[in-house]
Design a protein around this motif. Structure first.
Motif, PDB file in Angstrom:
ATOM      1  N   GLN A   9      59.614  43.891  51.313  1.00 64.78           N
ATOM      2  CA  GLN A   9      60.869  44.973  51.204  1.00 64.78           C
ATOM      3  C   GLN A   9      60.292  46.410  52.134  1.00 64.78           C
ATOM      4  OE1 GLN A   9      61.846  46.135  47.495  1.00 64.78           O
ATOM      5  NE2 GLN A   9      62.763  44.290  46.349  1.00 64.78           N
ATOM      6  N   GLY A  10      60.492  45.724  53.172  1.00 66.79           N
ATOM      7  CA  GLY A  10      60.123  46.535  54.592  1.00 66.79           C
ATOM      8  C   GLY A  10      58.620  47.590  54.199  1.00 66.79           C
ATOM      9  N   HIS A  11      57.387  47.244  52.716  1.00 63.35           N
ATOM     10  CA  HIS A  11      56.190  47.271  53.367  1.00 63.35           C
ATOM     11  C   HIS A  11      54.935  46.289  53.849  1.00 63.35           C
ATOM     12  CE1 HIS A  11      57.288  50.931  50.375  1.00 63.35           C
ATOM     13  NE2 HIS A  11      58.403  49.904  50.139  1.00 63.35           N
ATOM     14  N   ASN A  12      54.159  47.336  54.374  1.00 60.79           N
ATOM     15  CA  ASN A  12      53.596  46.155  55.024  1.00 60.79           C
ATOM     16  C   ASN A  12      51.562  46.228  54.173  1.00 60.79           C
ATOM     17  OD1 ASN A  12      51.485  45.139  57.146  1.00 60.79           O
ATOM     18  ND2 ASN A  12      50.753  46.539  57.470  1.00 60.79           N
ATOM     19  N   ILE A  13      51.495  44.825  53.364  1.00 53.07           N
ATOM     20  CA  ILE A  13      50.275  44.655  52.895  1.00 53.07           C
ATOM     21  C   ILE A  13      49.416  44.133  53.081  1.00 53.07           C
ATOM     22  CG2 ILE A  13      50.442  43.141  50.641  1.00 53.07           C
ATOM     23  CD1 ILE A  13      53.186  43.025  49.660  1.00 53.07           C
ATOM     24  N   THR A  14      48.236  44.522  53.197  1.00 53.80           N
ATOM     25  CA  THR A  14      47.027  43.748  54.330  1.00 53.80           C
ATOM     26  C   THR A  14      45.770  43.381  53.193  1.00 53.80           C
ATOM     27  OG1 THR A  14      47.968  45.167  55.737  1.00 53.80           O
ATOM     28  CG2 THR A  14      44.997  44.672  56.180  1.00 53.80           C
ATOM     29  N   PHE A  15      45.631  42.450  53.072  1.00 51.57           N
ATOM     30  CA  PHE A  15      44.542  41.425  52.202  1.00 51.57           C
ATOM     31  C   PHE A  15      43.502  42.139  53.319  1.00 51.57           C
ATOM     32  CE2 PHE A  15      41.856  38.450  50.465  1.00 51.57           C
ATOM     33  CZ  PHE A  15      41.580  38.853  49.403  1.00 51.57           C
ATOM     34  N   THR A  16      42.133  41.818  52.957  1.00 51.21           N
ATOM     35  CA  THR A  16      40.810  41.267  53.599  1.00 51.21           C
ATOM     36  C   THR A  16      39.650  41.280  52.532  1.00 51.21           C
ATOM     37  OG1 THR A  16      39.719  44.295  53.653  1.00 51.21           O
ATOM     38  CG2 THR A  16      41.354  43.561  55.426  1.00 51.21           C
ATOM     39  N   ASN A  17      38.887  40.193  52.982  1.00 51.22           N
ATOM     40  CA  ASN A  17      37.603  39.858  51.819  1.00 51.22           C
ATOM     41  C   ASN A  17      36.720  39.443  53.349  1.00 51.22           C
ATOM     42  OD1 ASN A  17      39.075  37.652  53.260  1.00 51.22           O
ATOM     43  ND2 ASN A  17      38.687  36.051  51.670  1.00 51.22           N
ATOM     44  N   SER A  18      35.841  39.473  52.778  1.00 59.39           N
ATOM     45  CA  SER A  18      34.485  39.953  54.074  1.00 59.39           C
ATOM     46  C   SER A  18      33.335  39.037  53.155  1.00 59.39           C
ATOM     47  CB  SER A  18      33.673  41.068  53.999  1.00 59.39           C
ATOM     48  OG  SER A  18      33.291  41.930  53.112  1.00 59.39           O
ATOM     49  N   PHE A  19      31.966  38.106  53.507  1.00 59.76           N
ATOM     50  CA  PHE A  19      31.289  37.329  53.267  1.00 59.76           C
ATOM     51  C   PHE A  19      30.612  38.342  52.217  1.00 59.76           C
ATOM     52  CE2 PHE A  19      32.281  35.935  57.598  1.00 59.76           C
ATOM     53  CZ  PHE A  19      32.586  34.280  56.984  1.00 59.76           C
ATOM     54  N   SER A  20      30.427  39.480  52.300  1.00 59.53           N
ATOM     55  CA  SER A  20      30.332  40.790  51.186  1.00 59.53           C
ATOM     56  C   SER A  20      30.910  40.217  49.998  1.00 59.53           C
ATOM     57  CB  SER A  20      29.159  42.004  51.264  1.00 59.53           C
ATOM     58  OG  SER A  20      31.300  43.100  51.396  1.00 59.53           O
ATOM     59  N   GLY A  21      31.740  39.853  49.707  1.00 56.16           N
ATOM     60  CA  GLY A  21      32.693  39.520  48.684  1.00 56.16           C
ATOM     61  C   GLY A  21      33.468  41.211  48.156  1.00 56.16           C
ATOM     62  N   ARG A  22      33.067  41.137  49.444  1.00 58.96           N
ATOM     63  CA  ARG A  22      34.339  42.740  49.208  1.00 58.96           C
ATOM     64  C   ARG A  22      35.984  42.507  49.226  1.00 58.96           C
ATOM     65  NH1 ARG A  22      34.665  47.056  46.079  1.00 58.96           N
ATOM     66  NH2 ARG A  22      32.795  46.897  47.002  1.00 58.96           N
ATOM     67  N   GLU A  23      36.790  42.800  48.865  1.00 51.47           N
ATOM     68  CA  GLU A  23      37.802  42.281  49.015  1.00 51.47           C
ATOM     69  C   GLU A  23      39.316  43.590  48.590  1.00 51.47           C
ATOM     70  OE1 GLU A  23      38.025  38.056  46.968  1.00 51.47           O
ATOM     71  OE2 GLU A  23      39.370  39.721  45.686  1.00 51.47           O
ATOM     72  N   GLN A  24      40.552  43.950  49.488  1.00 52.99           N
ATOM     73  CA  GLN A  24      40.575  44.787  49.918  1.00 52.99           C
ATOM     74  C   GLN A  24      41.888  44.837  49.941  1.00 52.99           C
ATOM     75  OE1 GLN A  24      39.657  48.673  52.166  1.00 52.99           O
ATOM     76  NE2 GLN A  24      40.045  49.962  50.638  1.00 52.99           N
ATOM     77  N   VAL A  25      42.982  45.225  48.658  1.00 54.76           N
ATOM     78  CA  VAL A  25      44.448  45.309  49.484  1.00 54.76           C
ATOM     79  C   VAL A  25      44.835  46.847  49.713  1.00 54.76           C
ATOM     80  CG1 VAL A  25      46.514  44.877  48.537  1.00 54.76           C
ATOM     81  CG2 VAL A  25      44.950  43.483  47.924  1.00 54.76           C
ATOM     82  N   LEU A  26      45.408  47.090  51.123  1.00 51.99           N
ATOM     83  CA  LEU A  26      46.500  48.352  51.645  1.00 51.99           C
ATOM     84  C   LEU A  26      48.121  47.821  51.037  1.00 51.99           C
ATOM     85  CD1 LEU A  26      43.969  48.534  54.867  1.00 51.99           C
ATOM     86  CD2 LEU A  26      43.752  49.447  52.789  1.00 51.99           C
ATOM     87  N   VAL A  27      48.957  49.296  50.899  1.00 47.33           N
ATOM     88  CA  VAL A  27      49.902  48.741  51.259  1.00 47.33           C
ATOM     89  C   VAL A  27      49.826  49.897  51.988  1.00 47.33           C
ATOM     90  CG1 VAL A  27      52.044  49.072  49.895  1.00 47.33           C
ATOM     91  CG2 VAL A  27      50.580  47.898  48.386  1.00 47.33           C
ATOM     92  N   ASP A  28      51.070  49.121  53.359  1.00 42.46           N
ATOM     93  CA  ASP A  28      51.144  50.685  53.933  1.00 42.46           C
ATOM     94  C   ASP A  28      50.498  51.329  54.729  1.00 42.46           C
ATOM     95  OD1 ASP A  28      54.015  49.668  54.144  1.00 42.46           O
ATOM     96  OD2 ASP A  28      54.609  51.321  52.204  1.00 42.46           O
ATOM     97  N   GLY A  29      48.765  50.887  54.766  1.00 39.91           N
ATOM     98  CA  GLY A  29      47.911  51.804  55.106  1.00 39.91           C
ATOM     99  C   GLY A  29      46.912  52.027  54.115  1.00 39.91           C
ATOM    100  N   GLU A  30      47.342  52.457  52.392  1.00 44.62           N
ATOM    101  CA  GLU A  30      46.527  52.774  51.161  1.00 44.62           C
ATOM    102  C   GLU A  30      46.187  51.989  50.701  1.00 44.62           C
ATOM    103  OE1 GLU A  30      46.351  56.470  50.885  1.00 44.62           O
ATOM    104  OE2 GLU A  30      47.290  56.347  53.396  1.00 44.62           O
TER     105      GLU A  30
END
Length: 87
Positions: A9-30
């Motif tokens: 719906q016009g929003h950018n969703i970014t999921f990142t994961n790293s080898f350290s186990g850290r996962e993060q979700v950003l919506v519109d950069g937040e």
């Protein structure tokens, strides 16, 4: 680090994961979800435009680090992406 990007719906969703186990979700950069996960599966519930979405993550192979991420709404898959660091 692996990055997966979706649009809803016009929003950018970014999921990142790293080898350290850290996962993060950003919506519109937040940042909207951030956790440490050492398992092969995880989920992140997020809200966009008062609709609850679920990001489901599965590491399918530890040997080649094959990762699939699904974006779902009301049990319907909206989009999915897979990445591999293996050969």
């Amino acid at each position: 680090m692996m990055t997966f990007e979706f649009e809803y719906q016009g929003h950018n969703i970014t999921f990142t994961n790293s080898f350290s186990g850290r996962e993060q979700v950003l919506v519109d950069g937040e940042p909207v979800s951030n956790k440490l996960n050492w398992g092969r599966k995880s989920t992140h519930a997020i809200n966009i435009e008062q609709e609850e979405l679920l990001i489901a993550v599965e590491v399918e192979s530890l040997a080649t680090y094959d990762v699939t991420v699904w974006l779902t709404h009301e049990d319907e898959v909206i989009a999915s992406q897979s990445r591999s660091l293996g050969a």
